[in-house]
Design a protein around this motif. Structure first.
Motif, PDB file in Angstrom:
ATOM      1  N   LYS A 330       0.839  -1.199   0.000  1.00  0.00           N
ATOM      2  CA  LYS A 330       0.000   0.000   0.000  1.00  0.00           C
ATOM      3  C   LYS A 330       0.872   1.246   0.000  1.00  0.00           C
ATOM      4  O   LYS A 330       0.594   2.216  -0.728  1.00  0.00           O
ATOM      5  CB  LYS A 330      -0.904  -0.002   1.235  1.00  0.00           C
ATOM      6  CG  LYS A 330      -1.861   1.184   1.298  1.00  0.00           C
ATOM      7  CD  LYS A 330      -2.762   1.091   2.522  1.00  0.00           C
ATOM      8  CE  LYS A 330      -3.716   2.281   2.595  1.00  0.00           C
ATOM      9  NZ  LYS A 330      -4.593   2.212   3.817  1.00  0.00           N
ATOM     10  N   LYS A 331       1.953   1.223   0.796  1.00  0.00           N
ATOM     11  CA  LYS A 331       2.871   2.353   0.847  1.00  0.00           C
ATOM     12  C   LYS A 331       3.551   2.551  -0.501  1.00  0.00           C
ATOM     13  O   LYS A 331       3.718   3.696  -0.964  1.00  0.00           O
ATOM     14  CB  LYS A 331       3.929   2.114   1.941  1.00  0.00           C
ATOM     15  CG  LYS A 331       4.894   3.264   2.149  1.00  0.00           C
ATOM     16  CD  LYS A 331       4.179   4.497   2.670  1.00  0.00           C
ATOM     17  CE  LYS A 331       5.176   5.615   2.954  1.00  0.00           C
ATOM     18  NZ  LYS A 331       4.499   6.854   3.419  1.00  0.00           N
ATOM     19  N   ILE A 332       3.948   1.459  -1.129  1.00  0.00           N
ATOM     20  CA  ILE A 332       4.587   1.549  -2.447  1.00  0.00           C
ATOM     21  C   ILE A 332       3.623   2.138  -3.467  1.00  0.00           C
ATOM     22  O   ILE A 332       4.001   3.009  -4.268  1.00  0.00           O
ATOM     23  CB  ILE A 332       5.061   0.152  -2.905  1.00  0.00           C
ATOM     24  CG1 ILE A 332       6.218  -0.332  -2.025  1.00  0.00           C
ATOM     25  CG2 ILE A 332       5.491   0.182  -4.374  1.00  0.00           C
ATOM     26  CD1 ILE A 332       6.597  -1.774  -2.274  1.00  0.00           C
ATOM     27  N   THR A 333       2.362   1.685  -3.423  1.00  0.00           N
ATOM     28  CA  THR A 333       1.349   2.202  -4.350  1.00  0.00           C
ATOM     29  C   THR A 333       1.131   3.688  -4.137  1.00  0.00           C
ATOM     30  O   THR A 333       1.022   4.464  -5.106  1.00  0.00           O
ATOM     31  CB  THR A 333       0.020   1.442  -4.157  1.00  0.00           C
ATOM     32  OG1 THR A 333       0.239   0.045  -4.366  1.00  0.00           O
ATOM     33  CG2 THR A 333      -1.037   1.949  -5.128  1.00  0.00           C
ATOM     34  N   GLN A 334       1.063   4.120  -2.875  1.00  0.00           N
ATOM     35  CA  GLN A 334       0.869   5.536  -2.568  1.00  0.00           C
ATOM     36  C   GLN A 334       2.057   6.363  -3.041  1.00  0.00           C
ATOM     37  O   GLN A 334       1.881   7.462  -3.580  1.00  0.00           O
ATOM     38  CB  GLN A 334       0.664   5.717  -1.062  1.00  0.00           C
ATOM     39  CG  GLN A 334      -0.667   5.186  -0.557  1.00  0.00           C
ATOM     40  CD  GLN A 334      -0.774   5.246   0.971  1.00  0.00           C
ATOM     41  OE1 GLN A 334       0.228   5.404   1.676  1.00  0.00           O
ATOM     42  NE2 GLN A 334      -1.995   5.108   1.477  1.00  0.00           N
ATOM     43  N   THR A 335       3.266   5.820  -2.858  1.00  0.00           N
ATOM     44  CA  THR A 335       4.468   6.528  -3.288  1.00  0.00           C
ATOM     45  C   THR A 335       4.492   6.675  -4.802  1.00  0.00           C
ATOM     46  O   THR A 335       4.807   7.748  -5.332  1.00  0.00           O
ATOM     47  CB  THR A 335       5.732   5.775  -2.827  1.00  0.00           C
ATOM     48  OG1 THR A 335       5.702   5.637  -1.411  1.00  0.00           O
ATOM     49  CG2 THR A 335       6.990   6.519  -3.244  1.00  0.00           C
ATOM     50  N   ARG A 336       4.150   5.604  -5.512  1.00  0.00           N
ATOM     51  CA  ARG A 336       4.109   5.666  -6.967  1.00  0.00           C
ATOM     52  C   ARG A 336       3.068   6.666  -7.447  1.00  0.00           C
ATOM     53  O   ARG A 336       3.303   7.429  -8.399  1.00  0.00           O
ATOM     54  CB  ARG A 336       3.786   4.287  -7.541  1.00  0.00           C
ATOM     55  CG  ARG A 336       4.943   3.294  -7.457  1.00  0.00           C
ATOM     56  CD  ARG A 336       4.492   1.944  -7.967  1.00  0.00           C
ATOM     57  NE  ARG A 336       5.568   0.965  -7.930  1.00  0.00           N
ATOM     58  CZ  ARG A 336       5.412  -0.336  -8.148  1.00  0.00           C
ATOM     59  NH1 ARG A 336       4.195  -0.803  -8.414  1.00  0.00           N
ATOM     60  NH2 ARG A 336       6.436  -1.159  -8.103  1.00  0.00           N
ATOM     61  N   ARG A 341       1.692  11.886  -9.720  1.00  0.00           N
ATOM     62  CA  ARG A 341       1.006  13.179  -9.613  1.00  0.00           C
ATOM     63  C   ARG A 341       1.986  14.336  -9.783  1.00  0.00           C
ATOM     64  O   ARG A 341       1.687  15.333 -10.443  1.00  0.00           O
ATOM     65  CB  ARG A 341       0.277  13.289  -8.272  1.00  0.00           C
ATOM     66  CG  ARG A 341      -0.991  12.452  -8.174  1.00  0.00           C
ATOM     67  CD  ARG A 341      -1.837  12.868  -6.984  1.00  0.00           C
ATOM     68  NE  ARG A 341      -1.140  12.662  -5.726  1.00  0.00           N
ATOM     69  CZ  ARG A 341      -1.192  11.539  -5.016  1.00  0.00           C
ATOM     70  NH1 ARG A 341      -1.913  10.509  -5.469  1.00  0.00           N
ATOM     71  NH2 ARG A 341      -0.544  11.431  -3.874  1.00  0.00           N
ATOM     72  N   GLU A 342       3.171  14.187  -9.177  1.00  0.00           N
ATOM     73  CA  GLU A 342       4.186  15.229  -9.295  1.00  0.00           C
ATOM     74  C   GLU A 342       4.658  15.363 -10.739  1.00  0.00           C
ATOM     75  O   GLU A 342       4.864  16.479 -11.238  1.00  0.00           O
ATOM     76  CB  GLU A 342       5.375  14.896  -8.377  1.00  0.00           C
ATOM     77  CG  GLU A 342       6.469  15.952  -8.364  1.00  0.00           C
ATOM     78  CD  GLU A 342       5.968  17.318  -7.942  1.00  0.00           C
ATOM     79  OE1 GLU A 342       6.501  18.314  -8.469  1.00  0.00           O
ATOM     80  OE2 GLU A 342       5.054  17.391  -7.101  1.00  0.00           O
ATOM     81  N   ARG A 343       4.812  14.245 -11.414  1.00  0.00           N
ATOM     82  CA  ARG A 343       5.207  14.286 -12.822  1.00  0.00           C
ATOM     83  C   ARG A 343       4.143  14.963 -13.677  1.00  0.00           C
ATOM     84  O   ARG A 343       4.451  15.729 -14.602  1.00  0.00           O
ATOM     85  CB  ARG A 343       5.452  12.865 -13.330  1.00  0.00           C
ATOM     86  CG  ARG A 343       6.735  12.236 -12.812  1.00  0.00           C
ATOM     87  CD  ARG A 343       6.832  10.800 -13.281  1.00  0.00           C
ATOM     88  NE  ARG A 343       8.078  10.187 -12.813  1.00  0.00           N
ATOM     89  CZ  ARG A 343       8.363   8.890 -12.935  1.00  0.00           C
ATOM     90  NH1 ARG A 343       7.468   8.074 -13.509  1.00  0.00           N
ATOM     91  NH2 ARG A 343       9.504   8.414 -12.478  1.00  0.00           N
ATOM     92  N   GLU A 344       2.867  14.650 -13.369  1.00  0.00           N
ATOM     93  CA  GLU A 344       1.768  15.258 -14.112  1.00  0.00           C
ATOM     94  C   GLU A 344       1.735  16.764 -13.889  1.00  0.00           C
ATOM     95  O   GLU A 344       1.505  17.540 -14.828  1.00  0.00           O
ATOM     96  CB  GLU A 344       0.443  14.626 -13.677  1.00  0.00           C
ATOM     97  CG  GLU A 344      -0.770  15.121 -14.452  1.00  0.00           C
ATOM     98  CD  GLU A 344      -0.665  14.875 -15.946  1.00  0.00           C
ATOM     99  OE1 GLU A 344      -1.125  15.751 -16.707  1.00  0.00           O
ATOM    100  OE2 GLU A 344      -0.114  13.823 -16.347  1.00  0.00           O
ATOM    101  N   ARG A 345       1.977  17.198 -12.622  1.00  0.00           N
ATOM    102  CA  ARG A 345       2.019  18.638 -12.334  1.00  0.00           C
ATOM    103  C   ARG A 345       3.160  19.302 -13.086  1.00  0.00           C
ATOM    104  O   ARG A 345       3.031  20.423 -13.590  1.00  0.00           O
ATOM    105  CB  ARG A 345       2.141  18.872 -10.830  1.00  0.00           C
ATOM    106  CG  ARG A 345       0.840  18.650 -10.056  1.00  0.00           C
ATOM    107  CD  ARG A 345       0.931  19.220  -8.648  1.00  0.00           C
ATOM    108  NE  ARG A 345       1.832  18.443  -7.821  1.00  0.00           N
ATOM    109  CZ  ARG A 345       1.443  17.448  -7.028  1.00  0.00           C
ATOM    110  NH1 ARG A 345       0.151  17.092  -7.000  1.00  0.00           N
ATOM    111  NH2 ARG A 345       2.320  16.789  -6.299  1.00  0.00           N
ATOM    112  N   GLU A 346       4.309  18.604 -13.142  1.00  0.00           N
ATOM    113  CA  GLU A 346       5.460  19.142 -13.854  1.00  0.00           C
ATOM    114  C   GLU A 346       5.164  19.274 -15.346  1.00  0.00           C
ATOM    115  O   GLU A 346       5.525  20.267 -15.983  1.00  0.00           O
ATOM    116  CB  GLU A 346       6.677  18.229 -13.647  1.00  0.00           C
ATOM    117  CG  GLU A 346       7.950  18.730 -14.275  1.00  0.00           C
ATOM    118  CD  GLU A 346       8.389  20.085 -13.735  1.00  0.00           C
ATOM    119  OE1 GLU A 346       8.971  20.854 -14.525  1.00  0.00           O
ATOM    120  OE2 GLU A 346       8.155  20.372 -12.543  1.00  0.00           O
TER     121      GLU A 346
END
Length: 359
Positions: A330-336, A341-346
């Motif tokens: 779950k943590k890995i999924t959240q991190t990905r 999301r950060e890439r999309e914002r960029e």
């Protein structure tokens, strides 16, 4: 929850229950092996073929994994390391705390943490190191088998590669027969549609019968100590490896052709879930200083205690390890998701900058 249940139904629908049945019997073989070993009954050394069946099943199931990039290989390694090591380290950590609490920490306990050895009562844990080595080699095995198949050189993958594996393992003081069990499972699954497959399986039967007949003759008729005779242990190891293959095919075909599947499949879903944790937990209750059989001569009472101890410890271990693995993934999924999301914002900011440039 509905999606999860739906996925589980699909998973069960597509599951090869002949493999589940074979795994269940292999698990029972291993428990019976250690039970017979406690009573010093020679048959124990034949029932421990369950471990070789486990290797073969693992190889069979890992055929046709796709490794398109270094990332996919790393993902495969990580997923399988988590699958094996979370349960393992929880189990030995709990035992370590108990040993400290009763002030009876066995000598060499630290070897369990770095996978460099075992201790009395937990001798079966050698399997962990070997199965991890097998998983490490899966991408290489897949490449070799795929190459040989495309070049119409299946005889190389079936004969020369196992010899090469045995020679390399010898250099690293690893029992090559157990690595080859895994490789054979993967190889035979890859050749299932091969036009000479039935002859290949017959050759497995003949080899298994021949090697085991020789071992029985030397060991029980001539009374030779094969383990202490130079290179005698290789005969025992590969006789056992091929016996594992023979049992694998026999049990798999037994399920397909003769077993009433309606009710059994529900049981097999349960044994699939708990078989690994049963393997981890059962041994200490049978062998070693902490055996439940040391306190009473009543076999049936001891057997009831053993079954209860295995069920309880397996359930607890599986519950804790499943919870931890769920949190990890779950943590890995959240991190990905956060990275994406950060890439999309960029990308959005980049588009805005481009739109604001003078034309």
């Amino acid at each position: 929850m509905a999606i999860i249940c739906q996925n589980m139904k699909i998973k069960y629908k597509d599951k090869d229950y002949s493999i589940s049945f074979t795994r269940c019997i292999a698990m029972l073989f291993i428990v019976l092996c250690h039970l017979l070993q406690y009573y010093n009954i020679e048959l124990c050394w034949w029932f421990n073929v369950g471990v070789q069946i486990f290797f073969i099943i693992s190889g069979w199931l890992y055929f046709n994994k796709e490794f398109n990039s270094i990332k996919s290989v790393i993902k495969f390694y990580f997923k399988n390391a988590i699958k094996i090591l979370v349960d393992y380290y929880i189990y030995i950590s709990v035992l370590f705390v108990i040993f400290i609490a009763i002030n009876r920490v066995p000598e060499g306990m630290i070897n369990l943490f770095n996978l460099s050895g075992t201790i009395p009562g937990l001798g079966h844990l050698w399997f962990i190191k070997y199965i991890l080595i097998c998983y490490l080699l899966v991408p290489f095995f897949e490449k070799i088998i795929d190459f040989c198949s495309k070049k119409q050189m299946n005889y190389i993958s079936a004969i020369l590669v196992p010899v090469f594996i045995a020679l390399i393992c010898k250099q690293f003081n690893i029992i090559g027969a157990w690595i080859n069990c895994f490789y054979f499972g993967l190889l035979l699954h890859s050749l299932e549609d091969y036009k000479y497959y039935k002859y290949l399986t017959k050759s497995v039967y003949i080899t298994a019968i021949l090697l085991n007949s020789i071992q029985i003759y030397l060991q029980y008729i001539l009374k030779l100590d094969l383990i202490n005779i130079k290179n005698g242990h290789y005969l025992c190891e590969y006789a056992h490896a091929f016996l594992g293959l023979l049992c694998f095919y026999f049990l798999k075909n037994l399920y397909v052709n003769y077993i009433n599947k309606n009710k059994l499949n529900k049981v097999l879903n349960v044994t699939d879930k708990y078989s690994y944790d049963i393997y981890l937990t059962h041994h200490i209750f049978i062998l070693g200083s902490y055996s439940l059989f040391n306190n009473s001569n009543n076999f049936y009472l001891n057997l009831i205690k053993l079954i209860a101890a295995i069920i309880l410890s397996t359930y607890i271990l599986n519950f804790i390890s499943t919870s931890i693995k769920t949190l990890i993934f779950k943590k890995i999924t959240q991190t990905r998701a956060a990275v994406e999301r950060e890439r999309e914002r960029e990308r959005e900011r980049e588009r805005e900058r481009e739109s604001n440039l003078p034309k």
